[in-house]
Scaffold this active site. Structure first.
Site, PDB file in Angstrom:
ATOM      1  N   ASP A 176      68.979  35.184 -31.868  1.00 49.73           N
ATOM      2  CA  ASP A 176      68.905  36.143 -30.769  1.00 49.73           C
ATOM      3  C   ASP A 176      68.193  37.398 -31.267  1.00 49.73           C
ATOM      4  O   ASP A 176      68.074  37.617 -32.475  1.00 49.73           O
ATOM      5  CB  ASP A 176      70.317  36.555 -30.330  1.00 49.73           C
ATOM      6  CG  ASP A 176      70.952  35.499 -29.436  1.00 49.73           C
ATOM      7  OD1 ASP A 176      70.222  34.641 -28.948  1.00 49.73           O
ATOM      8  OD2 ASP A 176      72.181  35.549 -29.255  1.00 49.73           O
ATOM      9  N   ASP A 187      75.870  34.682 -28.529  1.00 50.45           N
ATOM     10  CA  ASP A 187      76.974  35.619 -28.290  1.00 50.45           C
ATOM     11  C   ASP A 187      77.617  35.429 -26.920  1.00 50.45           C
ATOM     12  O   ASP A 187      78.750  35.809 -26.714  1.00 50.45           O
ATOM     13  CB  ASP A 187      76.511  37.076 -28.449  1.00 50.45           C
ATOM     14  CG  ASP A 187      75.277  37.390 -27.603  1.00 50.45           C
ATOM     15  OD1 ASP A 187      74.975  36.616 -26.670  1.00 50.45           O
ATOM     16  OD2 ASP A 187      74.610  38.408 -27.884  1.00 50.45           O
ATOM     17  N   ASP A 215      75.910  30.429 -24.177  1.00 46.10           N
ATOM     18  CA  ASP A 215      75.333  29.947 -25.432  1.00 46.10           C
ATOM     19  C   ASP A 215      76.152  28.814 -26.043  1.00 46.10           C
ATOM     20  O   ASP A 215      75.697  28.171 -26.994  1.00 46.10           O
ATOM     21  CB  ASP A 215      75.237  31.094 -26.459  1.00 46.10           C
ATOM     22  CG  ASP A 215      74.152  32.101 -26.113  1.00 46.10           C
ATOM     23  OD1 ASP A 215      73.143  31.663 -25.536  1.00 46.10           O
ATOM     24  OD2 ASP A 215      74.313  33.286 -26.405  1.00 46.10           O
TER      25      ASP A 215
END
Length: 970
Positions: A400, A699, A703
């Site tokens: 990310d 997070d 996901d």
């Protein structure tokens, strides 16, 4: 486990319903005296029963939500009081939010487990018979030495094994406790604050958001679109709406969507989840793939050892049995004859003990446990043991952007409002005078009402902002413009909320305005929200149509902000008709308010960590929901996006054919404006088609599928939701990309340490087997006795594992290519070292056995005992120095960093000291005799010569082997 939970949940629910059915005719609820005396009007059992049975009638009898709150002596707005003594009283009546833990296994249980080893049981039987026959024929104490020696060796082996296993069990228990350190948002004493999940009490007001795990049983207070996943309890995959009509929440369920507040009614073992967890225990007992693989190798080597052991016993015993057959005394056995056969049998059994490398799985466990503890210090909590070894094989990291590559400390530094681009420096209040009043008012209304954050007053009377870094940055911006959060929220009634959604990439609220009518406020991805606008507020504060020219200028502004590595958000609003609040929130027809550019600086050290990954052969790909220009700017700053690298958007990625992806993905370094499904598709493609070992960071709740699909799922400890953490293998506690690189380094260290140990142990296996078998065949005797072989087994199994499996990682690990998914675990380099060292050791032992008498001038009745002691001593010192040589499989310098590894130095020192004691003082038990200084020196010299021999062997080049990992061939 899932089936057990669901069956238990159904049984528990049925029992409660039956109990309620039987008590329908019972008298009105009576408050127990102890509860009344503590200042409460309802006991824990009644509260538990109401929520577990979802009994709305009994909830009504108790006065609905307000009545329950009064009886719990709490406030729905201010929460419970934490004044001295009150929390203790509450805990005493209602319990604490902890699950009953199973009793930790005692040390003696591990001793008992270690005693279950079949070969040790056979050896113990041999020792008992040897002791009995020896005392009967030679008397006490002369006849007891062999038997006591074997018993002492068994006790030593069992003690060390049990101690090692016991220490690991304590370590895994500590790690399980770390997993329970979950922070939840509560209101206490009128202040919003974070508290540990274990400290929750009935009466607490808990704030829930997407991705949270419901921390206790409770009743819904307020919220918007609250949607729960109760599949872990009920097995039903359909999400459950929670609202005023269906107000019950169960511990252990997960928030899929929306937000809300709940009143805690039951905690710990009184919750349905707690009762179910009582039947289940959690621990680090599952075998990892490499442990399973090495256990299989140990079995194969053990069978080979068994074959040689049987042959050795036959060869050693055939002379005595043949002589008895020749003399016709096959049925006549003296005590000495029995002892001789028994000693032969003990040697054969001990060959099996030495040949069976039970230290292989032990080395994996020791290395993993050691790595887990050290990684915890490096801000990485390992949830799945296998992740330690798998991370060493990682070839791709999909990371990310926000919070992982960047610092997650966001501030608004630019904005485009009323067509004017403005840069901000503290203080920002002057902006109010530069813009039309109506524009500022609308902007403040949008930020202060359409937010997932909250402005609260802390216990020190200071203003504090609670929420995600993005929400915090926007609220700070609004407050600096003179906005009043509390006042604005009181003026405007929120009637509907659509929380931020990673698919729609926007958040929308509907307000009921003070003067009547409704208004929708929308914020989200700048280009998406701008595309939904057909009007904008101009420089005079008037609402005018959004023409193509202005739209192009605004799009150019978005690109400019993005190219400066700013995160861009667009704010917009639209009026609504009265009846439309019950329908879907409109996606078009909005009036543009402004664009904000949020700065989120790149974390210190990220560029170096990305470079470290690249030199280690690990590709780093950025997967983000942000604008492509922002993503590219950040990726360049981090060193992820290089010349020749590609950056594409999720929409384009989804349209690609498999053939196009085959060419695209190796070059693709940035995937922007991606959805969780894009991330999942990318991970699947990399794992299957490209055969990569993939690590993925995540997070959010969405996901979770990608985290589960990846070889290693890495959840963020600060920004990550509980759903993401539960789906992950490792939790990165500081959300830092550099920590991910540290995890990769530890993973490689674990893998290499286990390879070092395997190389060391197989060398001892081969030499011990060859020495005893060849000696039995050519001389009719075995130079290494049962007690001596058990000591060697101790050195190479438990102590060898302890020394080599706890080597800390060095910087060289990140300069080599990753081991990948396929290939061999035991490499050509390892076979070269094993065979070379085995040949040297076997040559030395065989030379001593055949020429030792002449070399040392040994004569008389003690000559055999002295020679066998020298052979045993030389053999042990060969292993001691080979252990040092095994620290590096390819490097010549094996002493580098050795002094810093206290465990390694301690094991070596302990081995040498105990060897000296064994030879010099425990000769009766170990079948050894005193050696002269010269004999000691020669034994040590032969052992030491193994080190330069090992260095020369390393100079022999071997054919390159396939890349490999723990799941390939062995």
């Amino acid at each position: 486990t899932s089936e057990k939970l669901q069956v238990a949940a159904s049984a528990s629910k049925a029992a409660v319903q039956l109990q309620n059915g039987l008590s329908l005719q019972s008298s009105q609820y009576v408050v127990p005296e102890d509860v009344r005396a503590a200042g409460f009007q309802i006991d824990a059992d009644e509260l538990t029963s109401i929520v577990e049975s979802r009994d709305t009638e009994r909830l009504t009898e108790h006065g609905q939500l307000d009545g329950i709150a009064d009886k719990l002596a709490t406030s729905l707005t201010d929460g419970i009081s934490t004044r001295e003594g009150l929390l203790g009283q509450r805990q005493e009546i209602y319990g604490v939010n902890k699950f009953a833990e199973s009793e930790p296994r005692s040390f003696w249980e591990f001793v008992w487990d270690a005693l279950q080893d079949t070969t040790l049981i056979i050896l113990a039987a041999c020792a008992f018979v040897s002791l009995t026959v020896g005392i009967a024929t030679e008397g006490w104490p002369n006849g007891s030495h062999d038997g006591i020696g074997i018993f002492a060796s068994i006790i030593l082996v069992v003690s060390v094994t049990a101690t090692s296993d016991y220490q690991q069990s304590l370590q895994f228990r500590d790690l399980d406790k770390e997993k329970r350190k979950i922070l939840v948002q509560v209101t206490r004493d009128g202040f919003r604050q974070r508290t540990l999940i274990d400290d929750l009490l009935p009466g607490d007001v808990v704030h829930l958001a997407v991705g949270d795990q419901v921390p206790a049983d409770g009743v819904f207070i307020s919220g918007f679109s609250l949607l729960l996943d109760e599949s872990s309890l009920t097995g039903e995959s359909e999400p459950v709406d929670v609202n005023e009509d269906k107000p019950f929440l169960s511990s252990g369920t997960k928030v899929l969507d929306g937000s809300g507040q709940m009143l805690v009614t039951a905690v710990g073992m009184r919750t349905q989840w707690g009762k179910l967890m009582a039947a289940l225990t959690e621990g680090g007992n599952d075998e990892t793939p490499l442990q399973v693989k090495l256990s299989g190798v140990a079995n194969i080597i053990g069978k080979i050892g068994l074959f040689f052991a049987v042959l050795t016993f036959i060869v050693l015993s055939q002379e005595l049995i043949g002589q008895k057959y020749h003399d016709g005394l096959l049925l006549s056995w003296s005590g000495d004859d029995v002892l001789e056969i028994l000693n032969h049998f003990a040697v054969a059994v001990t060959i099996v003990v030495v040949a069976v490398p039970e230290g292989l799985p032990l080395a994996v466990t020791l290395s993993l446990a050691y790595a887990m503890e050290k990684m915890m210090n490096d801000k990485a909590l390992v949830r799945q043991l296998a992740a330690c070894e798998t991370m060493g094989s990682a070839t791709v990291i999909c990371s990310d952007k926000t919070g992982t590559l960047t610092s997650n400390r966001m501030t608004v530094v630019k904005a485009c409002i009323c067509g004017n681009t403005l840069e901000f420096n503290d203080p920002l209040s002057s902006l109010s005078s530069e813009l039309p009043e109506v524009a500022v008012e609308t902007l403040l209304e949008s930020i202060l009402t359409n937010t997932g954050g909250e402005v609260v007053i802390d216990q020190n009377g200071k203003q504090d902002i609670i929420g995600t870094p993005t929400e915090t940055a926007l609220l700070e911006f609004a407050l600096s413009l003179g906005g009043n959060y509390k006042q604005k929220r009181q003026e405007s009634k929120i009637v509907k909320v659509e929380p931020f959604n990673s698919v729609k990439k926007r958040m929308t609220v509907i307000l009921e305005l003070p003067g009547g009518g409704y208004r929708a406020h929308c914020k989200g991805a700048a280009e998406i929200v701008l595309a939904a606008c057909d009007k904008f507020i101009d420089g005079s504060g008037s609402v005018v149509p959004l023409d193509k020219k202005t739209a192009n200028l605004l799009n150019d502004t978005i690109e400019t902000f993005s190219s400066e590595a700013l995160r861009t958000l667009c704010l917009a609003y639209r009026g609504l008709e009265d009846g439309s609040t019950q329908e879907e929130i409109p996606l078009q027809g909005y009036t543009f308010i402004g664009i904000v550019g949020i700065k989120d600086p790149v974390r210190l050290g990220v560029r170096e960590s990305v470079a470290s990954c690249r030199s280690a052969g690990i590709a780093v790909k950025m997967v983000t929901g942000d604008n492509i220009n922002t993503a590219k700017a950040i990726a360049r700053e981090c060193g992820i996006l290089t010349d020749g690298g590609l950056a594409i958007e999720g929409a384009e990625f989804r349209e690609k054919t498999p053939e196009e992806l085959l060419e695209l993905i190796p070059k693709m370094q940035v995937l922007a404006r991606s959805s969780p499904l894009d991330k999942l598709a990318l991970v699947k493609y990399l794992r299957t088609t490209s055969n990569e070992v993939v690590a993925v960071t995540g997070d959010g709740t969405n996901d979770a599928p990608a985290l589960r699909e990846a070889d290693i799922g890495l959840a963020m400890g600060i920004a990550g939701t509980e759903v993401a953490k539960e789906s992950a293998d490792v939790v990165i506690l500081d959300d830092n990309f550099s920590t991910i690189v540290t995890v990769a380094k530890w993973g490689r260290s674990v893998y290499v340490n286990i390879q070092k140990f395997v190389q060391f142990q197989l060398t001892v296996n081969i030499v011990a087997l060859l020495v005893n078998f060849s000696s039995a065949c050519f001389t009719g005797d075995a130079p290494l006795t049962a007690v001596q072989l058990l000591w060697v087994n101790m050195i190479m199994d438990t102590l060898g594992a302890l020394a080599l499996a706890t080597e800390p990682p060095n910087d060289n690990l990140m300069e080599k290519a990753p081991v990948g998914r396929t290939g061999k675990f035991i490499t050509n380099v390892m076979w070269r070292n094993i065979l070379g060292q085995s040949l040297y050791q076997f040559t030395v032992i065989w030379y001593l056995q055949s020429q030792g008498r002449y070399v040392f001038g040994l004569e008389g009745s003690e000559a055999d005992t002295v020679l066998n002691t020298i052979i045993f001593n030389t053999f042990v010192f060969c292993q001691v120095f080979n252990e040092v040589s095994s620290r590096e499989m390819e490097e010549i310098n094996v002493l580098k960093g050795m002094s810093e590894n206290s465990i390694f130095v301690g094991v070596l020192t302990g081995t040498v000291v105990f060897q000296f004691i064994l030879v010099q003082f425990l000769g009766d038990f170990a079948n050894t005799t005193l050696l002269t200084q010269l004999q000691w020196l020669i034994c040590i010299l032969f052992g030491f010569l193994g080190m330069p021999i090992a260095a020369m062997i390393k100079l022999i080049s071997v054919e390159p082997h396939e890349e490999h990992d723990g799941y390939g061939k062995l």
